[in-house]
Design an enzyme around this catalytic site. Sequence first.
Site, PDB file in Angstrom:
ATOM      1  N   GLU A  46       0.742  -1.213   0.107  1.00 43.60           N
ATOM      2  CA  GLU A  46       0.152   0.407   0.123  1.00 43.60           C
ATOM      3  C   GLU A  46       0.376   1.067  -0.266  1.00 43.60           C
ATOM      4  O   GLU A  46       1.701   1.190   0.933  1.00 43.60           O
ATOM      5  CB  GLU A  46      -1.034  -0.165   1.357  1.00 43.60           C
ATOM      6  CG  GLU A  46      -1.757   1.394   1.604  1.00 43.60           C
ATOM      7  CD  GLU A  46      -3.081   0.850   2.933  1.00 43.60           C
ATOM      8  OE1 GLU A  46      -3.573   1.654   2.819  1.00 43.60           O
ATOM      9  OE2 GLU A  46      -2.681   0.042   3.177  1.00 43.60           O
ATOM     10  N   LYS A 115      -8.933   2.738  -2.054  1.00 47.85           N
ATOM     11  CA  LYS A 115      -9.904   1.731  -0.766  1.00 47.85           C
ATOM     12  C   LYS A 115     -10.764   2.131  -0.662  1.00 47.85           C
ATOM     13  O   LYS A 115     -11.442   3.341  -0.848  1.00 47.85           O
ATOM     14  CB  LYS A 115      -8.350   2.604   0.242  1.00 47.85           C
ATOM     15  CG  LYS A 115      -7.941   1.526   1.813  1.00 47.85           C
ATOM     16  CD  LYS A 115      -7.005   1.685   2.397  1.00 47.85           C
ATOM     17  CE  LYS A 115      -7.188   1.298   3.436  1.00 47.85           C
ATOM     18  NZ  LYS A 115      -6.268   1.189   4.169  1.00 47.85           N
ATOM     19  N   CYS A 168      -5.506  -2.928   2.412  1.00 50.03           N
ATOM     20  CA  CYS A 168      -5.660  -3.624   3.721  1.00 50.03           C
ATOM     21  C   CYS A 168      -6.371  -3.019   4.519  1.00 50.03           C
ATOM     22  O   CYS A 168      -7.210  -4.739   4.903  1.00 50.03           O
ATOM     23  CB  CYS A 168      -4.605  -2.441   3.941  1.00 50.03           C
ATOM     24  SG  CYS A 168      -3.758  -2.848   5.900  1.00 50.03           S
TER      25      CYS A 168
END
Length: 640
Positions: A46, A115, A168
């Site tokens: 990330e 995200k 994540c």
Amino acid sequence: MNYGYVKVAAAVPRVRVADCKFNAGQIEKEIIIADGKGVQIIAFPELCITGYTCGDLFAQQLLLEEAELGLMQVLNTTRQLDIISIVGMPVVCEGQLLNAAVVIQKGRVLGVVPKTYLPNYKEFYEMRWFVSASDVSARTVRLCGQVVPMGDNLLFETSDTTFGIEICEDVWAAVPPSSSLALQGAEIIFNLSADNEAIGKHAYLRSLLSQQSARCLAGYVFSSCGFGESTTDVVFAGNGLIYENGTLLVASERFSLEEQLVISEIDVEFLRTERRVNTTFAACRRRVAPEAAIRISTELVNSRELNLMRTYDPHPFVPQGPTLDERCEEIFSIQVAGLAQRLTHTKAKSAVVGISGGLDSTLALLVCVKTFDKLGWPRKGIVGVTMPGFGTTDRTYTNALDLMTSLGVTVREVSIKKACLQHFEDIGHDASVHDVVYENSQARERTQILMDIANQTWGLVIGTGDLSELALGWATYNGDHMSMYGVNASVPKTLVKHLVKWVAENGMDETSRSTLLDIVDTPISPELIPADENGNISQITEDLVGPYELHDFFLYHFLRGGFRPSKIFFLAVRTFKDVYDEETIRKWLQTFLRRFFNQQFKRSCLPDGPKVGSVSLSPRGDWRMPSDASSEAWLKECEG
């Protein structure tokens, strides 16, 4: 052929916080190495172009411009490479900043995935800088001079697979984006992460990723930040993890001070089989109606020769690793629980077992003993019957008697020689002709004796035949093929041998242990042909039908993975390269396929028996096949 394998990598490069040029150089290096190793898709951590721990520097225009320049640098350096790369960076869209994964190939940006779930608790405060994919209405974004698709519902299609991306925290959510992506066709999920370390967190993370890959029936590639990120408040260990349907294929070294590249192959052909078989997956697809995915085609590239890096266990049915004792106890307990229920339900007063001194009857007897002990019944209620015939050797005969005596069960001996000779005379068969009539008559005579003794003692005949024998049809129809409850019906031969050894080494007295270990070392034989001049076994099963370790390997991948003969052969050659040559493997694979199809009629009328593992041949459960199905296509491919 690539047999459905897709070579993937999780890279953990060194980074310098806010030094995009340096970070881009590290990313390029890993991409070039991976491409040289035949990797088709590689994922990075990330925000790897800037570093995850930039903090309020994410609000700096210079950093954002440097990040885009860094991406352009990677694009230019790798434009001649076929590999697909997924890198993390901040992306500006409509005046808002996104924490995004950028997919690139051959100098092009294929798509941007922002995200969805931004952690904003404890040490995380991403909402200070970024907005969620859910809060962005735009479906395209301009990046490096290209207008490209953007969204959390992008699917990327290659000639070999379809993959999706989450970032994540997304996988920690109650309903991860990967669940929706998988239901829409993603076979591999890539996760770009900045997962920091804390006591106990790593084990939880592994469990989470394993469960998500299993739940999605997918491959899962996880790449997390490593050395070079700021350690002002937290530490990043650099986790590269690759899973396939819940199984960890490869993992990086934690807390390494060097960059890492972990590579493995994900078998998407196996995943597709799992999804076809698992009707729950299809039901979820119908029930959950996610937003229609945007499908993006990647560049068509030249296929490379498959250089498989992952390995396969030569004994896939045999428990391995630190949980060995636990797994053996679980398998044995399933057998015991099944028999206990059947005995109590039928109100049986005895369990009758034919004891030959071989592996299968030994395991069945051990299951009976454990069952009676658990029920609090006296072991004398177990009637062990040894039935010496024309091929019985002193070794197996002695082991049978010694084992029954040491275990304290009722011992009965009934010779079948006179009865069989009378039978040969009755049907006009020459007893000197050792053909299939000669052999099967003995097996059926033994079964008749066991059934009648069960009637005498108000008991059940406990079957001894195992899964491997059922697969090959290595049983006499209405002979040892038949029983009243088959405790070994889904236990393959390699596992039978292992379980008997495990029982011998766990809780047995010295006398029983010695006998059990000798049984483990005895050649496998039905002992239906007279012994040789030295009194040794002359009829060795594995000389006739092939090594059981090969047949169990074939069986596992044929049933569990639905693999075609050429793929099974490919894997067997690699797995047994130091044991069997190619021609030997091909020969026994042909035998396996021919017998598996031709002997289905025996499996279509099997007695009841407990399933203990992921593979079973019960006609009421795992395997339903017509007895007259043609094996022509399988044998033709095998011959080729």
